[in-house]
Design a protein around this motif. Structure first.
Motif, mmCIF file in Angstrom:
data_model
loop_
_atom_site.group_PDB
_atom_site.id
_atom_site.type_symbol
_atom_site.label_atom_id
_atom_site.label_comp_id
_atom_site.label_asym_id
_atom_site.label_seq_id
_atom_site.Cartn_x
_atom_site.Cartn_y
_atom_site.Cartn_z
ATOM 1 N N GLY A 227 12.266 41.545 17.980
ATOM 2 C CA GLY A 227 11.475 40.549 18.278
ATOM 3 C C GLY A 227 11.213 39.205 17.495
ATOM 4 O O GLY A 227 12.044 39.248 16.667
ATOM 5 N N SER A 228 10.136 38.601 17.774
ATOM 6 C CA SER A 228 9.841 37.534 16.998
ATOM 7 C C SER A 228 9.821 37.884 15.402
ATOM 8 O O SER A 228 10.158 36.808 14.593
ATOM 9 C CB SER A 228 8.197 36.886 17.492
ATOM 10 O OG SER A 228 8.364 36.666 18.646
ATOM 11 N N VAL A 229 9.384 38.994 15.024
ATOM 12 C CA VAL A 229 9.265 39.390 13.757
ATOM 13 C C VAL A 229 10.613 40.031 13.184
ATOM 14 O O VAL A 229 11.197 39.578 12.131
ATOM 15 C CB VAL A 229 7.980 40.407 13.389
ATOM 16 C CG1 VAL A 229 8.070 40.538 12.065
ATOM 17 C CG2 VAL A 229 6.781 39.387 13.581
ATOM 18 N N ILE B 151 16.075 48.448 15.970
ATOM 19 C CA ILE B 151 16.358 49.494 17.071
ATOM 20 C C ILE B 151 15.448 48.801 18.155
ATOM 21 O O ILE B 151 14.102 48.396 17.806
ATOM 22 C CB ILE B 151 15.565 50.781 16.733
ATOM 23 C CG1 ILE B 151 16.572 51.768 15.644
ATOM 24 C CG2 ILE B 151 15.736 51.599 18.104
ATOM 25 C CD1 ILE B 151 16.190 52.923 15.232
ATOM 26 N N ASP B 152 15.653 48.585 19.241
ATOM 27 C CA ASP B 152 14.829 48.195 20.329
ATOM 28 C C ASP B 152 14.972 48.835 21.780
ATOM 29 O O ASP B 152 16.051 49.097 22.296
ATOM 30 C CB ASP B 152 14.942 46.491 20.632
ATOM 31 C CG ASP B 152 13.710 45.906 21.199
ATOM 32 O OD1 ASP B 152 12.994 45.280 20.554
ATOM 33 O OD2 ASP B 152 13.240 46.217 22.225
ATOM 34 N N GLN B 153 13.863 49.047 22.286
ATOM 35 C CA GLN B 153 13.894 49.760 23.687
ATOM 36 C C GLN B 153 14.639 48.869 24.738
ATOM 37 O O GLN B 153 15.053 49.517 25.949
ATOM 38 C CB GLN B 153 12.277 49.991 24.103
ATOM 39 C CG GLN B 153 11.663 48.972 24.291
ATOM 40 C CD GLN B 153 10.072 49.366 24.289
ATOM 41 O OE1 GLN B 153 9.803 50.740 24.371
ATOM 42 N NE2 GLN B 153 9.234 48.390 24.325
ATOM 43 N N GLY C 95 10.673 41.569 24.309
ATOM 44 C CA GLY C 95 9.351 42.042 24.320
ATOM 45 C C GLY C 95 8.570 40.855 24.568
ATOM 46 O O GLY C 95 8.589 39.830 25.559
ATOM 47 N N SER C 96 7.620 40.374 23.721
ATOM 48 C CA SER C 96 6.745 39.094 23.653
ATOM 49 C C SER C 96 7.474 37.956 23.335
ATOM 50 O O SER C 96 7.148 36.969 23.823
ATOM 51 C CB SER C 96 5.610 39.393 22.934
ATOM 52 O OG SER C 96 4.681 40.521 23.184
ATOM 53 N N ASN C 97 8.673 37.921 22.585
ATOM 54 C CA ASN C 97 9.286 36.687 22.163
ATOM 55 C C ASN C 97 9.437 36.124 23.271
ATOM 56 O O ASN C 97 9.289 34.715 23.249
ATOM 57 C CB ASN C 97 10.478 37.317 21.178
ATOM 58 C CG ASN C 97 11.117 36.117 20.744
ATOM 59 O OD1 ASN C 97 10.788 35.533 19.702
ATOM 60 N ND2 ASN C 97 12.036 35.518 21.546
ATOM 61 N N MET D 37 0.480 40.157 15.468
ATOM 62 C CA MET D 37 0.803 39.031 15.272
ATOM 63 C C MET D 37 0.001 37.897 16.297
ATOM 64 O O MET D 37 0.128 36.621 16.272
ATOM 65 C CB MET D 37 2.400 38.624 15.363
ATOM 66 C CG MET D 37 3.076 39.261 14.561
ATOM 67 S SD MET D 37 3.262 38.559 12.881
ATOM 68 C CE MET D 37 3.189 40.140 12.082
ATOM 69 N N CYS D 38 -0.954 38.739 17.092
ATOM 70 C CA CYS D 38 -1.730 37.973 18.218
ATOM 71 C C CYS D 38 -1.130 36.912 19.032
ATOM 72 O O CYS D 38 0.166 37.164 19.264
ATOM 73 C CB CYS D 38 -2.893 37.328 17.332
ATOM 74 S SG CYS D 38 -3.845 38.403 16.318
ATOM 75 N N GLY D 39 -1.584 35.628 19.246
ATOM 76 C CA GLY D 39 -0.871 34.730 19.881
ATOM 77 C C GLY D 39 0.178 33.802 18.963
ATOM 78 O O GLY D 39 0.418 32.650 19.469
ATOM 79 N N GLN D 40 0.502 34.273 17.654
ATOM 80 C CA GLN D 40 1.325 33.388 16.923
ATOM 81 C C GLN D 40 2.271 33.909 16.321
ATOM 82 O O GLN D 40 3.138 33.656 15.205
ATOM 83 C CB GLN D 40 0.395 32.889 15.766
ATOM 84 C CG GLN D 40 -0.714 31.749 16.155
ATOM 85 C CD GLN D 40 -2.055 32.600 16.510
ATOM 86 O OE1 GLN D 40 -2.243 33.401 15.728
ATOM 87 N NE2 GLN D 40 -2.759 32.225 17.473
ATOM 88 N N GLY D 41 2.996 34.937 16.942
ATOM 89 C CA GLY D 41 4.114 35.918 16.346
ATOM 90 C C GLY D 41 5.777 35.022 16.188
ATOM 91 O O GLY D 41 6.295 35.430 15.375
ATOM 92 N N TYR D 42 5.723 34.083 17.392
ATOM 93 C CA TYR D 42 6.869 33.222 17.243
ATOM 94 C C TYR D 42 6.738 32.438 16.044
ATOM 95 O O TYR D 42 7.781 32.430 15.273
ATOM 96 C CB TYR D 42 7.081 32.577 18.587
ATOM 97 C CG TYR D 42 8.080 31.626 18.550
ATOM 98 C CD1 TYR D 42 9.397 32.109 18.271
ATOM 99 C CD2 TYR D 42 7.880 30.301 18.746
ATOM 100 C CE1 TYR D 42 10.682 31.251 18.230
ATOM 101 C CE2 TYR D 42 9.100 29.535 18.745
ATOM 102 C CZ TYR D 42 10.333 29.897 18.525
ATOM 103 O OH TYR D 42 11.350 29.155 18.656
ATOM 104 N N MET D 43 5.586 31.700 15.892
ATOM 105 C CA MET D 43 5.712 30.810 14.871
ATOM 106 C C MET D 43 5.610 31.679 13.163
ATOM 107 O O MET D 43 5.967 30.884 12.222
ATOM 108 C CB MET D 43 4.359 29.802 14.796
ATOM 109 C CG MET D 43 3.096 30.415 14.878
ATOM 110 S SD MET D 43 1.707 29.292 15.345
ATOM 111 C CE MET D 43 1.678 28.949 16.921
ATOM 112 N N LEU D 44 5.042 32.926 13.329
ATOM 113 C CA LEU D 44 4.672 33.519 11.993
ATOM 114 C C LEU D 44 6.077 34.267 11.551
ATOM 115 O O LEU D 44 6.375 34.474 10.614
ATOM 116 C CB LEU D 44 3.713 34.798 12.213
ATOM 117 C CG LEU D 44 2.372 34.162 12.101
ATOM 118 C CD1 LEU D 44 1.327 35.078 12.715
ATOM 119 C CD2 LEU D 44 1.885 34.018 10.694
#
Ligand SMILES: Cc1cc2nc3c(=O)[nH]c(=O)nc-3n(C[C@H](O)[C@H](O)[C@H](O)COP(=O)(O)OP(=O)(O)OC[C@H]3O[C@@H](n4cnc5c(N)ncnc54)[C@H](O)[C@@H]3O)c2cc1C
Length: 385
Positions: free
Chosen positions: A14-16, A34-36, A43-45, A338-345
């Motif tokens: 995902g984002s991370v 590995i991703d489901q 996922g959230s990305n 990562m809350c609401g900032q995982g893409y930017m983090l």
């Protein structure tokens, strides 16, 4: 169990997980990711609207996102993949004394942490964003180096870079357990078998609590549902991301911007939070956010909404991520919450994890890792979470 052995196993593409895999592979550490789900970023990305800001209220998030901004803003030039990066900046608008006071109080922390951000007067704000409703506008902050990019296109770009440099991916495979021996990680179990490794990075987003549980660890990450939407493309008229932090019935803040292809992309923070993993759209979201957006920017009444969607924020009690080596289990790294900032983090976190695993930490990383350490008290709350 398979006899395949990997330097590092990352749970979550995902984002991370994706930028982390790309940066580790660049350094010669070949991870297995590995991703489901069936492909990168599912996922959230893919739910993120693409906002990338270093405008936060704590030094750790500011530093991580300054590094992310460097990655996103130079990616296309360095690697050739288009990711729709645009440096439109972020503006937090103030229509009431409360928001003006709160935003000005944060400016000092943000400037001290190296952020290019300043206060714009009402006139300056209207010059930057002429479409804002002028009645009651007091001004706001503006950070010109923030921007946006496409979460799906950058997921693809990080994935491609990781594969090119020797990372391996297993999709449609779910991690179901961790194998430990004498306080050390020795492998990971999945619904299709398992892999030997001495290092596991948990980058499983909204599912982090369950994945940590496989290792006998607990992380206070609770998913909650957020909705977003996009209009049809229109001629360029809006440069920065606009964030309105005034609360209203049913919602806290909301934010929107015009992305490179022209659509207005928007998202709201529900109040109270909708805790859980429900990703089905609701009928309440669009009328609620449309009312707020048209109030702030009347010309948006003419924009036609193309679609809405819903995804998950992996929330922590204090609004900051949990990053660092696990206590009591050698070889296990948390990169969650990562809350609401995982893409930017994501890219900043990926660079930090890569330095941790190559023993090349920067002097400033110690403070970041201390602030985001897994065992902290989770007492305060990040003001711009
Ligand atoms: C509507 C909305 C708008 C948003 N807008 C923004 C924005 O503008 N900017 C921003 O920075 N952030 C935004 N976010 C937040 C952002 O999407 C998340 O913070 C981020 O995607 C989390 O990244 P992650 O890598 O931790 O999780 P994910 O991207 O969800 O990746 C985790 C992966 O782990 C996998 N996984 C979990 N458990 C297992 C398992 N047991 N086995 C195998 N795989 C597993 C999942 O399938 C998933 O692919 C938004 C979120 C939403 C919902």
């Amino acid at each position: 169990m398979s006899t395949e052995t990997f330097d590092v196993v990352i749970v979550g593409a995902g984002s991370v997980g994706l930028p982390t895999a790309a940066f580790l592979a660049e350094q010669g550490i070949k991870p297995l990711v590995i991703d489901q789900f069936a492909s990168p970023g599912q996922g959230s990305n893919k739910a993120a609207i693409g906002g990338i800001r270093a405008t936060h209220s704590t030094a750790a998030k500011i530093h991580l996102c300054l590094e992310s901004l460097r990655v996103f803003s130079t990616w296309e030039e360095m690697h050739g993949d288009p990711i729709e990066w645009a440096q439109g900046g972020y503006t937090f608008v103030a229509y009431r004394e409360e928001e003006e006071r709160a935003l000005k109080a944060l400016l000092m922390i943000q400037q001290a942490a190296g952020l290019n951000i300043s206060w714009l007067s009402r006139q300056e704000m209207l010059a930057l964003v002429p479409a804002l409703a002028p009645e009651g506008l007091r001004g706001g902050t503006y950070s010109p180096e923030d921007g946006s990019a496409s979460p799906m296109m950058s997921a693809r770009a990080f994935y491609r870079r990781a594969v090119e440099n020797g990372a391996q991916f297993r999709f449609n495979e779910r991690v179901t357990g961790l194998i430990r021996r004498r306080g050390m990680v020795v492998g990971i179990r999945t619904d299709k078998g398992g892999y030997a490794t001495e290092t596991v990075i948990n980058a499983s987003g909204a599912w982090a609590k369950a994945v940590s549980g496989f290792a006998g660890l607990d992380v206070p990450v609770v998913p909650d549902s957020h909705e977003a939407g996009i209009t049809e493309p229109v001629a360029p008229f809006l440069k920065p991301m606009v964030v309105d932090i005034r609360p209203a019935a049913g919602s806290k803040n909301y934010y929107f911007y015009q992305h490179k292809p022209g659509g207005i992309v928007f998202c709201i923070t529900p109040e109270p939070a909708i805790v859980g993993t429900d990703r089905r759209e609701t009928s309440e979201y669009l009328p609620m956010i449309a009312r707020r957006m048209v109030g702030l920017m009347p010309k948006l009444a003419n924009a036609k909404v193309r679609r809405t969607w819903r995804g998950l924020y992996p929330m922590t009690p204090d609004g900051s991520p949990i990053i660092g080596w696990a206590q009591g289990l050698e070889g296990y790294i948390h990169a969650v919450g990562m809350c609401g900032q995982g893409y930017m983090l994501g890219p900043g976190v990926g660079k930090l994890l890569t330095r941790m695993l190559t023993k090349a930490e920067h002097p400033a990383d110690a403070a970041t890792l201390h602030e985001l350490r897994p065992g902290r008290a989770f007492g305060g709350v990040e003001a711009l979470k």
